[in-house]
Design a protein around this motif. Structure first.
Motif, PDB file in Angstrom:
ATOM      1  N   ASN A  73       0.850  -1.184   0.000  1.00 61.35           N
ATOM      2  CA  ASN A  73       0.000   0.000   0.000  1.00 61.35           C
ATOM      3  C   ASN A  73       0.895   1.247   0.000  1.00 61.35           C
ATOM      4  N   ILE A  74       1.275   1.674  -1.197  1.00 59.38           N
ATOM      5  CA  ILE A  74       2.178   2.820  -1.334  1.00 59.38           C
ATOM      6  C   ILE A  74       1.355   4.070  -1.611  1.00 59.38           C
ATOM      7  N   PRO A  75       1.565   5.140  -0.834  1.00 64.18           N
ATOM      8  CA  PRO A  75       0.822   6.386  -1.070  1.00 64.18           C
ATOM      9  C   PRO A  75       1.008   6.903  -2.497  1.00 64.18           C
ATOM     10  N   ILE A  76      -0.019   7.517  -3.025  1.00 62.42           N
ATOM     11  CA  ILE A  76      -0.028   8.003  -4.408  1.00 62.42           C
ATOM     12  C   ILE A  76       1.145   8.933  -4.693  1.00 62.42           C
ATOM     13  N   LYS A  77       1.559   9.739  -3.714  1.00 60.97           N
ATOM     14  CA  LYS A  77       2.655  10.690  -3.961  1.00 60.97           C
ATOM     15  C   LYS A  77       3.976   9.996  -4.298  1.00 60.97           C
ATOM     16  N   TYR A  78       4.071   8.669  -4.034  1.00 61.56           N
ATOM     17  CA  TYR A  78       5.264   7.898  -4.381  1.00 61.56           C
ATOM     18  C   TYR A  78       4.972   7.014  -5.585  1.00 61.56           C
ATOM     19  N   ASN A  79       4.303   7.577  -6.604  1.00 63.04           N
ATOM     20  CA  ASN A  79       3.836   6.782  -7.730  1.00 63.04           C
ATOM     21  C   ASN A  79       4.951   6.195  -8.595  1.00 63.04           C
ATOM     22  N   ASN A  80       6.194   6.601  -8.387  1.00 62.75           N
ATOM     23  CA  ASN A  80       7.295   6.049  -9.165  1.00 62.75           C
ATOM     24  C   ASN A  80       7.895   4.785  -8.537  1.00 62.75           C
ATOM     25  N   LEU A  81       7.410   4.393  -7.354  1.00 57.86           N
ATOM     26  CA  LEU A  81       7.942   3.204  -6.688  1.00 57.86           C
ATOM     27  C   LEU A  81       7.182   1.949  -7.105  1.00 57.86           C
TER      28      LEU A  81
END
Length: 158
Positions: free
Chosen positions: A61-69
């Motif tokens: 569950n990666i926050p949207i602001k880290y969309n490059n991960l």
């Protein structure tokens, strides 16, 4: 999930060598079933390689602001000689994103807040870096259309 296992194991043997050692199998019931593989040293790799299998079965569950991960990951480490605590730590860290509703990726550090070793130790934290010792095509691995990044766990002690 069986196809994911086969894909992972094919990737591991292609890059890390034959699976000659017994796999440390998870026996508990968790959202992800994390096993730990051990690959022996060889002339090209003069150290043991321990790597999880199963963390990448589910997306973190990666926050949207880290969309490059990448949403999927597996954790690995290197050792002169594997120790029992290493398997427990790798398994515990690989389960952390689902136990704590978080995510792990490169350059994250995780404090050793709960005991992950059988006896008290000097371990204070764990730090994740990209797999610099591996060939450039080792990372990422692709599973179900997603990139799977490998996080090399470096233990930090006092």
């Amino acid at each position: 999930m069986d196809s994911l296992l086969k894909q992972r194991e094919a990737h591991y043997t292609h890059y890390l060598g034959q699976m000659d050692n017994q796999v440390f199998h998870s026996t508990d019931v968790k959202p992800v079933h994390v096993d730990v593989y051990t690959f022996n040293p060889n002339p090209a790799r003069p150290y043991f390689t321990l790597i999880t299998g199963g963390m990448s079965d589910l997306r973190q569950n990666i926050p949207i602001k880290y969309n490059n991960l990448s949403h999927r990951a597996e954790i690995m480490t290197y050792a002169r000689e594997p120790k029992g605590w290493m398997y427990n730590v790798l398994k515990g860290l690989a389960e952390m994103p689902w136990d704590d509703n978080t995510f792990l990726h490169w350059y994250h550090s995780v404090p050793n807040g709960k005991p992950m070793t059988a006896t008290p130790s000097e371990l204070t934290a764990f730090f994740f870096v990209p797999p610099f010792l591996e060939s450039t095509d080792f990372n990422p691995m692709m599973i179900e259309g997603d990139k799977v990044d490998f996080l090399v766990m470096a233990p930090i002690a006092n």
